[in-house]
Design an enzyme around this catalytic site. Sequence first.
Site, PDB file in Angstrom:
ATOM      1  N   LYS A  79       0.840  -1.211   0.000  1.00 36.40           N
ATOM      2  CA  LYS A  79       0.000   0.000   0.000  1.00 36.40           C
ATOM      3  C   LYS A  79       0.869   1.252   0.000  1.00 36.40           C
ATOM      4  O   LYS A  79       1.879   1.306   0.718  1.00 36.40           O
ATOM      5  CB  LYS A  79      -0.924  -0.016   1.230  1.00 36.40           C
ATOM      6  CG  LYS A  79      -1.953   1.105   1.266  1.00 36.40           C
ATOM      7  CD  LYS A  79      -2.914   0.965   2.445  1.00 36.40           C
ATOM      8  CE  LYS A  79      -3.932   2.088   2.491  1.00 36.40           C
ATOM      9  NZ  LYS A  79      -4.898   1.950   3.616  1.00 36.40           N
ATOM     10  N   SER A 154      -9.896   2.062   2.492  1.00 38.26           N
ATOM     11  CA  SER A 154      -8.961   2.767   1.643  1.00 38.26           C
ATOM     12  C   SER A 154      -7.924   1.859   0.969  1.00 38.26           C
ATOM     13  O   SER A 154      -7.290   2.283  -0.003  1.00 38.26           O
ATOM     14  CB  SER A 154      -8.223   3.824   2.463  1.00 38.26           C
ATOM     15  OG  SER A 154      -7.431   3.216   3.466  1.00 38.26           O
ATOM     16  N   SER A 178     -10.336  -0.106   6.838  1.00 39.53           N
ATOM     17  CA  SER A 178      -9.711  -0.062   5.508  1.00 39.53           C
ATOM     18  C   SER A 178      -8.983  -1.319   5.052  1.00 39.53           C
ATOM     19  O   SER A 178      -8.526  -1.361   3.915  1.00 39.53           O
ATOM     20  CB  SER A 178      -8.739   1.109   5.434  1.00 39.53           C
ATOM     21  OG  SER A 178      -9.457   2.278   5.181  1.00 39.53           O
TER      22      SER A 178
END
Length: 501
Positions: A79, A154, A178
């Site tokens: 990420k 997210s 998330s």
Amino acid sequence: MSTIKKTAAELAELFASGEASAEEIAREHLGRIRAVDGDVKAFLHVDEDNVLAQAQAVDARRAAGERLGPLAGVPIAHKDVFTTKDMPTTCSSKILEGWQPPYDATITARLREAGLVILGKTNMDEFAMGSSTENSAFGPTHNPWDLTKIPGGSSGGSSAAVASYQAPLATGTDTGGSIRQPAAVTGLVGMKPTYGGSSRYGVVAFASSLDTPGPMARTVLDAALLHEAFSGHDPMDSTSIDRPVPPVVEAARRADVEGLRIGVVKEFGGDGYQPGVLARFREAVELLESLGAKVVEVSCPHFGHALPAYYLIAPSECSSNLARFDAMRYGLRVGDDGTRSAEEVMALTRAEGFGPEVKRRIMLGTYALSSGYYDAYYGKAQQVRTLIARDFDAAFEQVDVLVSPTTPTTAFPIGERADDPMAMYLADLCTIPSNLAGNAAISVPCGLADEDRLPVGLQVMAPVLADDRTYRVAAAVERALQDRWGGPLLAQAPDLTEAVK
Ligand code: GLN
């Protein structure tokens, strides 16, 4: 034979036995990225030469007889909120566009040390604020089950990368859901460790008292292997727990619920929940009972206040954390032509560099923290946070784990909630309590909703530092359901290489 659809555990075995090199595995995954990511858009940054160099270095370490970790040779999608000294780190924000950090996050360093190969950085909601990845300054990511739908957020680039077989593993961060929500809506396993169980050092801060890095994978065992590979005490993180990592891999292998007391959270369900989600959830609870668990209903009376409390606490911490983007230290600087003051340059830079959701949160948080309002908003939210933690404590006196749907609905269409923050925030209704209390929680696939044939997640929550218990229950569910389905849920997803042609 292709390595693309293999699990991380299988790939690690191929590497360890010498049947496949890290370079071969990396090359095949780079090929998959080339084939499908033009449509999925999971990655913000892939540098093929860098990936191959990493893989060759891992192969060389093995050849030299170095003892590598249990996931050596396995590729991973990372990420874009974790700092990486050899790749840009943007948090999907224009304000950090092109920024190359001078150091690796602890988790980045541990991945490298363990011999994993970082394929690239994945798209996300800007600074991890969102539930759909539509808040990325670099465009949305698409759900591999249906490219017109959101992949969650997210950590939506990470979920989409793993669900479309571009990587067997990914990192995520979970501040309000998330990791678990994107995992749920793409048919993956996603786990939020106990707060402090995984290092925040080098994770660009959103809400520091909530931010928790964790693993995303296609199987419970893979998630557990990744969890063990990067967790554990880090002296560089002041809130890191100095205790042994719970035995999550052992728990994932054990995969039984015999005699376990399981509580169904009474407050989650009913209005606002998609019928197909509730149907799969109820079946999962029946399944757990049939596997020997003792199921009871448990009330957590304050969980209904978790969402409003979170939307005061998280924006407050965000408004403080994001003050560091001052046009002087990182990335973007706008209007610095010698005629403007530092304050003017700062204002212009922040106006241009931050997207609308980030600005909304900064304003909300600055307001909630301002003198005269602090006690009424931030202070009150902290009191509610304590009540929620007490609800968990009381529940865990009666049961070993709590279960709920991970999300109220399946993946929604890209664009549907983009202009409706409240509708977007509701995606995290069931996941936020565990962030506020800091306990462990996992999402595991439990089927497809009848209405849209999209994945549904079962959430399993356990007490602080009982992370292993969530894996044990999730693995039992996974094993029983895969027997029923005749394989993994993801096998029912469309073949992207055909779908995108
Ligand atoms: N969707 C929630 C938010 O927008 C949670 C995000 C997260 O966990 N990073 O704040």
